[in-house]
Design a protein around this motif. Structure first.
Motif, mmCIF file in Angstrom:
data_model
loop_
_atom_site.group_PDB
_atom_site.id
_atom_site.type_symbol
_atom_site.label_atom_id
_atom_site.label_comp_id
_atom_site.label_asym_id
_atom_site.label_seq_id
_atom_site.Cartn_x
_atom_site.Cartn_y
_atom_site.Cartn_z
ATOM 1 N N MET A 20 -16.374 -12.262 0.610
ATOM 2 C CA MET A 20 -17.653 -12.371 -0.282
ATOM 3 C C MET A 20 -17.541 -12.193 -1.597
ATOM 4 S SD MET A 20 -21.283 -12.392 1.780
ATOM 5 C CE MET A 20 -22.045 -12.004 0.234
ATOM 6 N N ASP A 21 -17.765 -12.867 -2.495
ATOM 7 C CA ASP A 21 -17.740 -12.853 -3.975
ATOM 8 C C ASP A 21 -18.656 -11.442 -4.272
ATOM 9 O OD1 ASP A 21 -16.174 -14.460 -5.125
ATOM 10 O OD2 ASP A 21 -17.641 -15.593 -6.035
ATOM 11 N N LEU A 22 -19.798 -11.418 -3.668
ATOM 12 C CA LEU A 22 -20.734 -10.497 -4.162
ATOM 13 C C LEU A 22 -20.240 -9.073 -3.725
ATOM 14 C CD1 LEU A 22 -23.487 -9.826 -5.315
ATOM 15 C CD2 LEU A 22 -24.332 -9.786 -3.159
ATOM 16 N N LEU A 23 -19.871 -9.158 -2.586
ATOM 17 C CA LEU A 23 -18.938 -7.904 -2.207
ATOM 18 C C LEU A 23 -17.911 -7.329 -3.208
ATOM 19 C CD1 LEU A 23 -19.548 -7.866 1.778
ATOM 20 C CD2 LEU A 23 -20.941 -6.889 0.183
ATOM 21 N N ASP A 24 -16.935 -8.442 -3.284
ATOM 22 C CA ASP A 24 -15.900 -8.010 -4.205
ATOM 23 C C ASP A 24 -16.147 -7.555 -5.511
ATOM 24 O OD1 ASP A 24 -13.938 -8.772 -2.367
ATOM 25 O OD2 ASP A 24 -13.624 -10.879 -3.100
ATOM 26 N N ASN A 25 -17.271 -8.235 -6.061
ATOM 27 C CA ASN A 25 -17.799 -7.763 -7.293
ATOM 28 C C ASN A 25 -18.399 -6.417 -7.294
ATOM 29 O OD1 ASN A 25 -17.147 -10.074 -8.620
ATOM 30 N ND2 ASN A 25 -19.015 -11.267 -7.845
ATOM 31 N N LEU A 26 -18.985 -6.114 -6.057
ATOM 32 C CA LEU A 26 -19.892 -4.842 -6.222
ATOM 33 C C LEU A 26 -18.814 -3.696 -5.972
ATOM 34 C CD1 LEU A 26 -23.110 -5.496 -3.966
ATOM 35 C CD2 LEU A 26 -23.007 -4.865 -6.568
ATOM 36 N N ALA A 27 -17.737 -4.083 -5.143
ATOM 37 C CA ALA A 27 -16.555 -3.084 -5.025
ATOM 38 C C ALA A 27 -16.002 -2.621 -6.335
ATOM 39 C CB ALA A 27 -15.604 -3.604 -4.034
ATOM 40 N N LEU A 28 -15.984 -3.865 -7.310
ATOM 41 C CA LEU A 28 -15.146 -3.464 -8.482
ATOM 42 C C LEU A 28 -16.442 -2.473 -9.300
ATOM 43 C CD1 LEU A 28 -13.172 -4.245 -10.982
ATOM 44 C CD2 LEU A 28 -14.938 -6.168 -11.567
ATOM 45 N N GLY A 29 -17.530 -2.838 -9.140
ATOM 46 C CA GLY A 29 -18.619 -2.221 -9.880
ATOM 47 C C GLY A 29 -18.638 -0.618 -9.500
ATOM 48 N N PHE A 30 -18.645 -0.687 -8.283
ATOM 49 C CA PHE A 30 -18.602 0.931 -7.795
ATOM 50 C C PHE A 30 -17.321 1.442 -8.263
ATOM 51 C CE2 PHE A 30 -22.461 -0.330 -5.130
ATOM 52 C CZ PHE A 30 -23.068 0.792 -5.597
ATOM 53 N N SER A 31 -16.207 0.880 -8.110
ATOM 54 C CA SER A 31 -14.832 1.548 -8.543
ATOM 55 C C SER A 31 -15.154 2.031 -10.018
ATOM 56 C CB SER A 31 -13.788 0.743 -8.203
ATOM 57 O OG SER A 31 -13.619 -0.433 -8.936
ATOM 58 N N THR A 32 -15.667 1.210 -10.618
ATOM 59 C CA THR A 32 -15.911 1.569 -12.041
ATOM 60 C C THR A 32 -16.891 2.641 -12.210
ATOM 61 O OG1 THR A 32 -15.509 -0.946 -12.683
ATOM 62 C CG2 THR A 32 -16.029 0.647 -14.447
ATOM 63 N N ALA A 33 -18.009 2.494 -11.453
ATOM 64 C CA ALA A 33 -19.049 3.477 -11.777
ATOM 65 C C ALA A 33 -18.538 5.016 -11.315
ATOM 66 C CB ALA A 33 -20.325 2.996 -11.173
ATOM 67 N N PHE A 34 -17.983 4.831 -10.209
ATOM 68 C CA PHE A 34 -17.582 6.149 -9.589
ATOM 69 C C PHE A 34 -16.540 7.021 -10.357
ATOM 70 C CE2 PHE A 34 -19.864 5.088 -5.500
ATOM 71 C CZ PHE A 34 -20.667 6.418 -5.574
ATOM 72 N N LEU A 35 -15.964 6.540 -11.519
ATOM 73 C CA LEU A 35 -14.843 7.100 -12.388
ATOM 74 C C LEU A 35 -15.848 8.482 -12.775
ATOM 75 C CD1 LEU A 35 -13.429 4.574 -14.487
ATOM 76 C CD2 LEU A 35 -12.472 5.732 -12.610
ATOM 77 N N VAL A 36 -14.928 9.466 -12.941
ATOM 78 C CA VAL A 36 -15.801 10.928 -13.168
ATOM 79 C C VAL A 36 -16.627 10.995 -14.419
ATOM 80 C CG1 VAL A 36 -15.408 13.442 -13.575
ATOM 81 C CG2 VAL A 36 -13.807 12.211 -12.032
ATOM 82 N N GLN A 37 -15.981 10.232 -15.590
ATOM 83 C CA GLN A 37 -16.846 10.391 -16.656
ATOM 84 C C GLN A 37 -18.045 9.527 -16.627
ATOM 85 O OE1 GLN A 37 -14.011 8.700 -16.500
ATOM 86 N NE2 GLN A 37 -13.595 7.169 -18.264
ATOM 87 N N ASN A 38 -18.007 8.337 -15.858
ATOM 88 C CA ASN A 38 -19.225 7.522 -15.804
ATOM 89 C C ASN A 38 -19.953 8.077 -14.887
ATOM 90 O OD1 ASN A 38 -17.899 5.560 -17.311
ATOM 91 N ND2 ASN A 38 -17.252 4.345 -15.401
ATOM 92 N N VAL A 39 -19.859 8.946 -13.671
ATOM 93 C CA VAL A 39 -20.997 9.615 -12.827
ATOM 94 C C VAL A 39 -21.572 10.647 -13.929
ATOM 95 C CG1 VAL A 39 -21.275 10.863 -10.997
ATOM 96 C CG2 VAL A 39 -19.761 8.945 -10.876
ATOM 97 N N LEU A 40 -20.508 11.305 -14.680
ATOM 98 C CA LEU A 40 -21.216 12.349 -15.513
ATOM 99 C C LEU A 40 -22.218 11.876 -16.495
ATOM 100 C CD1 LEU A 40 -20.694 15.479 -16.012
ATOM 101 C CD2 LEU A 40 -19.124 14.641 -18.075
#
Lengths: 153, 501
Positions: free
Chosen positions: B1-21
């Motif tokens: 599913m597109d949405l899931l792929d996109n969200l996976a991309l999003g979370f992999s970006t958002a969970f970077l240490v500096q982004n969470v910080l």
């Protein structure tokens, strides 16, 4: 609604008329162009006229059926002190440097409150100077000299 | 599913240490300014904008977004505990929330607000993820005429929703549009209204306007009437709501989320309107109408969910059309542009990591907010004891430094004073500052698209009516204006808003 005159409404309308009018006069100095190919003056002229017209309506309405009835007290001391402090900051940060400018600005601003005591003012100013130096110059590496050319002998 | 792929991309970006910080830093700051009266998210984002210039674009936007929705959250804490809404949208929360606190039920009220906000934030983030891509595809087909009408519609809707006089709000928009024209003309490069000052060629900086109108003017208002704030803060105990409470808040939270998600998309005061509407709806559907205003937990859960959901979905116009729905969004346009990204329908395809990362970070931010607020409620309560004599010099000094550091231009600092005074006088005369700010940001877009549309149509002004998208927006704009001006509806609007007093 009761018909009554409202000074704040008239004042607000007056400000709008004044600024709108100033932009209208200003935009007449620029090429107006045609609707097909508008010059730099066309759009400001249009919006300036709209603003001035709205201002007149507000003045008119304020004279017969105003909304805001009292303007309230003005903290003249705070207004004056804050204007002086911020203009001082803009003018002298390049010349005196970050640390003295921040200290003086902070001290001035604390005096805006009528209830402040000198000791509190000094303590707040000192604390804010240290904090802002640490945050902006040390932490964020802002490129402003700590001590400016006026202070280097 | 597109949405899931996109969200996976999003979370992999958002969970970077500096982004969470920085997401954490954002929601922390947001909660703090939401709690503290006298400083709101607009002034805070304006001050911190220069700081984020060194960050990666996605990190900068995550932090700024965190401040925005964090503040919606923090505002409810003070509304409940000391009947002092830190944010306009929390005014409704104070009605029943503070009443509950006085009955010793501050804990459940805070918990209902937090749970409601969390659920609403989560669902609205999903709504944003689902709704944004198709909208962006539609937006790609917009021509200059359509954009002009859309911007006009946005400006008019923003005043139809705002409180106070429609005439004054219209005038504030026009004033903002005019002030946005200072600087070089986009087509000819001719400097306009600069009084021969080279420092003004680049235009007036938006940050100066925002800091002046929302920071300095607000401080002057607070200094009018200096009284030592006697914050009688009720002790918070028994945080967890009872089973009865839990049963009573499910419906309001879900209805509030739906209302908030829908109304948040509207420009202007979407989140304020959302919380008021939610309160009105809950009162109407409730079987215990007499409890409203006397500590009904539904009156806390519904509006809080609604305003948090609206805070999330108000990113939709920004991310899909490049149109800011709120002054904070307008500042975020600035953050996009500084990093070389034009906000609009292309962001989603050109910068997918940024787009989805920002959306995913909002969900993370909501989790962080629950953790920050419920266990640490005592810290926020203590923050209310910071004396104003320390607070306001800090705000002004940091504002001056932050504005100066934008481009090391002293005129940007002088502009704070100018807009502070202008804003102060106009606010005292009953004018709202937000329309001016939106006009200031959207004015250049309005002019550019008007001129471009007329060049393309060879000067035929009927293009605005013959293009269907443009015609629809113009019709809606006229309808919104009629709604705002019509006396009958106006009176009803005042009834809705009168509960705020």
């Amino acid at each position: 609604m009761e018909r009554r005159r409202s000074f704040p409404d008239v004042l607000a309308g007056g400000i709008f008329v004044l600024i709108g009018g100033a932009f209208v006069v200003g935009s007449l100095n620029y090429e107006l162009g045609t609707p097909l190919r508008m010059g730099p003056g066309y759009f400001p002229l249009l919006v300036g006229v709209i603003l001035a017209a709205l201002g007149l309506l507000i003045v008119g309405k304020g004279l017969v059926a105003g909304e805001v009835l009292s303007f309230g007290a003005v903290p003249w001391r705070a207004v004056g002190v804050i204007v002086v402090a911020v203009v001082f900051f803009g003018y002298s940060v390049r010349r005196l440097g970050f640390v003295p400018t921040s200290a003086v600005t902070a001290l001035l601003i604390t005096l805006a409150s009528r209830q402040v005591r000198w000791l509190t003012a000094l303590a707040v100013a000192a604390g804010l100077t240290v904090a802002s130096t640490l945050i902006f110059v040390v932490g964020l590496q802002l490129r402003i000299p700590l001590w400016g050319p006026w202070l280097s002998f | 599913m597109d949405l899931l792929d996109n969200l996976a991309l999003g979370f992999s970006t958002a969970f970077l240490v500096q982004n969470v910080l920085y997401c954490f830093v954002g929601v922390l700051l947001g909660t703090a300014v939401g709690v503290l009266p006298g400083i709101g998210p607009t002034a805070t984002v304006a001050m911190l904008l220069p700081i984020t210039f060194n960050f990666e674009p996605v990190t900068a936007l995550i932090m700024l977004a965190g401040i925005y929705y964090g503040a919606q959250y923090g505002g409810s804490t003070t509304a409940i505990l000391i009947n002092l809404p830190g944010e306009s949208s929390a005014a409704v929360t104070a009605l029943d929330g503070h009443e509950m606190a006085r009955q010793g039920r501050a804990g459940p009220a805070l918990a209902a607000a937090a749970i409601g906000s969390f659920v609403a934030g989560t669902l609205a983030t999903v709504a944003l993820a689902v709704a944004a891509p198709p909208l962006a595809r539609v937006a790609l087909q917009f021509g200059p005429a359509d954009y002009f009408s859309l911007v006009l519609f946005g400006l008019i809707v923003s005043i139809a929703l705002a409180r106070g006089s429609t005439l004054k709000a219209l005038a504030m928009i026009a004033l903002g549009v005019l002030l946005g024209m200072v600087g070089q003309d986009i087509y000819t490069g001719l400097p306009r209204f600069v009084f021969d000052q080279r420092e003004l060629y680049g235009g007036i900086d938006f940050v100066s306007v925002a800091v002046g109108m929302f920071g300095v003017a607000e401080i002057l208002r607070n200094l009018e009437d200096e009284q030592t704030r006697t914050a009688v803060v009720s002790r918070v105990k028994n945080l967890w709501p009872t089973r009865e409470d839990r049963r009573r808040i499910v419906g309001p939270i879900l209805r509030g989320t739906g209302l908030g998600s829908a109304l948040g998309v509207l420009p202007g005061g979407g989140h304020v309107l959302a919380s008021f509407t939610s309160y009105a709806v809950e009162k109407r559907v409730s079987k215990r109408q007499q409890e409203f205003g006397r500590g009904a937990i539904e009156g806390v859960a519904g509006p809080e969910s609604a305003n948090n959901a609206a805070a999330q979905t108000s990113f939709i116009p920004l991310l899909t059309l490049g149109l800011p729905a709120h002054p904070v969004m307008a500042l975020m346009v600035g953050a996009f542009i500084v990093h070389g990204i034009t906000p609009g329908p292309n962001v989603i395809s050109d910068e997918p990591a940024l787009f989805w990362g920002l959306i995913a970070s909002m969900w993370i931010g909501n989790v962080l907010l629950v953790l920050l607020n419920l266990p640490l409620i005592g810290v926020w309560v203590r923050m209310l004891r910071i004396p104003y004599q320390v607070l306001f010099p800090m705000i002004i000094l940091f504002a001056a430094i932050g504005t100066y550091s934008l481009s090391f231009n002293a005129y940007d600092v002088y502009a704070i004073v100018f807009f502070g005074i202008l804003g102060y006088v106009l606010i005292k005369c009953g004018c709202e500052p937000a329309p001016l700010l939106l006009g200031f940001v959207l004015g250049p877009l309005l002019e550019e698209n008007l001129r471009r549309a007329l060049i393309i149509s060879r000067g035929d002004a009927s293009v605005f009516l013959t293009r269907p998208i443009s015609a629809v927006f113009l019709a809606l704009a006229v309808a919104a204006l009629v709604v705002a001006v019509l006396p009958a509806i106006r009176r009803r609007r005042e009834v809705v808003f009168a509960e705020d007093e």
